[in-house]
Design a protein around this motif. Structure first.
Motif, PDB file in Angstrom:
ATOM      1  N   ASN A   1     -22.791 -39.856 -33.997  1.00  0.00           N
ATOM      2  CA  ASN A   1     -24.117 -40.529 -32.484  1.00  0.00           C
ATOM      3  C   ASN A   1     -24.825 -41.094 -33.530  1.00  0.00           C
ATOM      4  O   ASN A   1     -26.496 -41.216 -33.712  1.00  0.00           O
TER       5      ASN A   1
ATOM      6  N   TYR B   1     -18.894 -49.435 -33.492  1.00  0.00           N
ATOM      7  CA  TYR B   1     -20.729 -48.682 -33.620  1.00  0.00           C
ATOM      8  C   TYR B   1     -21.461 -49.680 -34.088  1.00  0.00           C
ATOM      9  O   TYR B   1     -22.486 -49.976 -33.644  1.00  0.00           O
TER      10      TYR B   1
ATOM     11  N   ARG C   1     -27.220 -44.343 -35.390  1.00  0.00           N
ATOM     12  CA  ARG C   1     -28.764 -44.653 -34.327  1.00  0.00           C
ATOM     13  C   ARG C   1     -28.948 -45.953 -35.441  1.00  0.00           C
ATOM     14  O   ARG C   1     -28.594 -45.470 -36.232  1.00  0.00           O
TER      15      ARG C   1
END
Length: 368
Positions: free
Chosen positions: A136, A160, A138
């Motif tokens: 995930n 992404y 960021r």
């Protein structure tokens, strides 16, 4: 008839040509592994009547698919770069347009090319252990991957919506000024007297690594910045390709020290590692890796070639859980990443780097 000529008399012409090409570029075969990392993989040379019979259909399908991808690219440019630029005063709106436009259009492009699904696997090195952290990324996190084609760039953009950075370095003058690959010396292959060592004794040495002066966001002509400066200022993940060029996917090129100046241990950001693998080409499936760029309209010709395939395309993405990525105190981040990505993709590491690819392209285009 001499024995050598007698053996060649039973080989198809295409096999003789392929063998001649391999010998011609044998000076760019890695001496430690015997791998030629720059030439595009070729399918088997035997003929298939069914594939030949469907050639007109494949050409029409490829033309339609290519046209769709071109239209999607133009729509993406207008939506993300024009409309998104006009929305710069409202940053959340600009980010939303960029994310939605990139994710939707990139996925449609993958569908049009033939990637109906993409195999993604989270690989845990210790058997029986469940991954503690899923992927995930960021804002400001680094995604580090090998590089074989523009296809994984498209997939990463869809998945992404990251920032891609390109390293900038001086051209390797000692190699770029040498168009004759026999001017420097090593014997390719293992020194066993057989196999790749017996192909040729063309002389060559591995290049010395060049220093990376900085990075530039792609596509952009902005001034050079350090990777750390870019990482701190962006609102999306940052993708880094430490090989700094594409290979044919048969091995992992030498990693450039792209992390020079980055904070170690990683504080305030995470490093995500992945490896991309493509199946070998077949009679109906051209090579998906793109190690030799076209001099004009790159990669349009390669796009058309792979769009001729009538069956679904295949790509394998292997990702390392965040808990096993190099986020602890490490003395050489780029070396650790190279080891982990090679293990992740079950690939051999190669002594060649982007500097050797520069020399290869110079020799390839000068001797054709």
């Amino acid at each position: 008839m001499p024995a050598a000529l007698h053996s060649f008399s039973f080989l198809p012409l295409s096999d003789i040509v392929a063998q001649h090409i391999m010998e011609k570029f044998s000076s760019f075969r890695d001496p430690g592994t015997g791998i030629q990392p720059f030439l595009a993989p070729v399918p088997p040379q035997e003929r298939d009547f069914f594939v030949t019979f469907l050639t007109p259909v494949r050409v029409i399908v490829a033309a339609l698919r290519t046209a769709v991808v071109i239209v999607l690219t133009l729509v993406h440019f207008v939506l993300v770069h024009v409309i998104g630029f006009l929305c710069r005063p409202v940053l959340p709106l600009q980010d939303l347009i960029s994310w939605l436009g990139t994710a939707l259009l990139a996925r449609l492009a993958l569908y049009a090319i033939g990637f109906w699904w993409v195999s993604t696997e989270l690989v845990v090195r210790k058997r029986g252990k469940l991954p503690e952290n899923k992927w995930n990324p960021r804002a400001g996190d680094l995604i580090v991957s090998n590089w074989s084609s523009w296809i994984e760039v498209l997939w990463l953009a869809y998945q992404y919506n990251p920032i891609f950075v390109l390293p900038v370095a001086n051209a390797p003058t000692a190699l770029s000024s040498t168009r004759d690959a026999s001017s420097i010396s090593y014997t390719p292959g293992r020194k066993t007297g057989t196999g790749s060592a017996a192909i040729s004794s063309v002389n060559r040495v591995l290049s010395s690594p060049e220093v990376i002066h900085g990075f530039r966001q792609a596509p952009s002509s902005a001034p050079l910045r350090s990777l750390e400066d870019i990482r701190r200022s962006v609102r999306r993940p940052v993708v880094v390709f430490p090989e700094c060029t594409t290979s044919n996917g048969r091995g992992l090129l030498r990693f450039t020290d792209v992390f020079n100046g980055a904070s170690v241990p990683a504080k305030g950001y995470d490093i995500f590692l992945m490896c991309v693998r493509y199946d070998p080409p077949t009679l109906s499936q051209p090579s998906l890796s793109h190690s030799i760029p076209d001099t004009t309209l790159n990669p349009l010709r390669h796009l058309f070639q792979i769009c001729t395939c009538l069956s679904p395309q295949s790509i394998s993405i292997r990702q390392l859980p965040l808990s096993e990525s190099p986020s602890s105190q490490l003395f050489m981040v780029n070396e650790v990443c190279a080891v982990l990505i090679a293990r992740l993709g079950k690939m051999k590491r190669i002594g060649f780097g982007w500097e050797d690819k520069y020399a290869f392209l110079d020799f390839y285009r000068g001797r054709r």
